[in-house]
Scaffold this active site. Structure first.
Site, short mmCIF file in Angstrom:
data_model
loop_
_atom_site.label_atom_id
_atom_site.label_comp_id
_atom_site.label_asym_id
_atom_site.label_seq_id
_atom_site.Cartn_x
_atom_site.Cartn_y
_atom_site.Cartn_z
N ASP A 116 0.83 -1.22 0.00
CA ASP A 116 0.00 0.00 0.00
C ASP A 116 0.86 1.26 0.00
O ASP A 116 0.59 2.20 -0.74
CB ASP A 116 -1.00 0.02 1.18
CG ASP A 116 -0.34 -0.17 2.54
OD1 ASP A 116 0.85 -0.55 2.58
OD2 ASP A 116 -1.01 0.08 3.56
N ASP A 148 7.10 4.05 3.10
CA ASP A 148 7.25 5.20 4.00
C ASP A 148 8.76 5.36 4.29
O ASP A 148 9.48 5.94 3.47
CB ASP A 148 6.44 4.86 5.26
CG ASP A 148 6.14 6.05 6.13
OD1 ASP A 148 6.97 6.97 6.16
OD2 ASP A 148 5.10 6.07 6.80
C1 PRP Z 1 2.71 -0.25 6.88
C2 PRP Z 1 2.54 -0.36 5.38
C3 PRP Z 1 3.87 -0.89 4.91
C4 PRP Z 1 4.83 -0.28 5.90
C5 PRP Z 1 5.51 0.89 5.28
O1 PRP Z 1 2.45 -1.50 7.43
O2 PRP Z 1 1.48 -1.23 5.04
O3 PRP Z 1 3.93 -2.29 4.95
O4 PRP Z 1 4.08 0.11 7.05
O5 PRP Z 1 6.38 1.49 6.17
P1 PRP Z 1 7.95 1.56 6.00
O6 PRP Z 1 8.27 1.96 4.58
O7 PRP Z 1 8.31 2.65 6.99
O8 PRP Z 1 8.53 0.24 6.39
P2 PRP Z 1 1.98 -1.78 8.92
O9 PRP Z 1 3.13 -2.40 9.64
O10 PRP Z 1 1.39 -0.53 9.51
O11 PRP Z 1 0.89 -2.90 8.73
P3 PRP Z 1 -0.52 -2.92 7.93
O12 PRP Z 1 -0.19 -3.19 6.47
O13 PRP Z 1 -1.24 -4.07 8.56
O14 PRP Z 1 -1.22 -1.60 8.13
#
Ligand code: PRP
Length: 179
Positions: free
Chosen positions: A99, A102
């Site tokens: 999705d 970040d």
């Molecule tokens: C979120 C998102 C990515 C990740 C991105 O996942 O879905 O996988 O963080 O962040 P980064 O680039 O800083 O690593 P999350 O752990 O919140 O889980 P989710 O998909 O269940 O919301």
């Protein structure tokens, strides 16, 4: 639910339009190949189900649950695999469907983990990209939209596990998460 929304950043019709474009591009790039599409749960779930229906390819579905240790810990650059792929990916073309990118920690670490399994290729398709938040050098191969550093919810993205089912990508009102 709408009372937590500050602004609609990407409305449903623009999401659909962009998903179609991404699907067409990916179909062109992998023409004639079998593609293993890996949905990173839970955030990518809605993007994944929309994107795969735009792929004019022979596809195989896989699902992973991963959790990044983040950049603030000694384990920086690692990813915890909570739920792994069901099948080996050796010699397969793999597209990770995410999705949002970040800090880049999750995708940087996960692509390394999957590369070690000797697939034919590993690429990343992320619906959103927040390059201003990067702490590791990572670039996605297919990006839906580049967004500013705002708290974003909807179309799979949550705040405290809520609002994932909003149809639009929205900016969360600061008073909600500052409470
Ligand atoms: C979120 C998102 C990515 C990740 C991105 O996942 O879905 O996988 O963080 O962040 P980064 O680039 O800083 O690593 P999350 O752990 O919140 O889980 P989710 O998909 O269940 O919301």
């Amino acid at each position: 639910m709408e009372d937590v929304v500050e602004t609609v950043l990407i409305p449903e019709d623009k999401i659909k339009e962009r998903v179609k474009e991404l699907g067409a591009q990916i179909s062109k790039d992998y023409k004639g190949k079998t593609l293993t599409v890996v949905c990173i749960l839970r955030g990518a779930s809605l993007f994944f189900v929309d994107l795969v229906r735009e792929l004019d390819l022979d596809v195989r579905f896989e699902f992973m649950v991963v959790s990044s240790y983040g950049s603030g810990t000694t384990s920086s650059g690692e990813v915890k695999i909570v739920q792994d792929l069901a099948k080996p990916i050796r010699d397969k073309d793999v597209l990770i469907v995410e999705d949002i990118i970040d800090s880049g920690n999750t995708m940087s670490a996960l692509t390394k983990v999957l590369q070690a399994r000797e697939p034919a290729s590993v690429k990343v398709c992320a619906f959103l990209d927040k390059p201003s938040r990067r702490t590791v050098d990572f670039k996605g191969d297919y990006i839906g939209f580049t967004v500013e550093d705002k708290f974003i919810i909807g179309y799979g993205l949550d705040y405290d596990e809520k609002y994932r089912n909003l149809k639009d990508i929205c900016v969360l009102k600061p008073e909600v998460y500052m409470k």
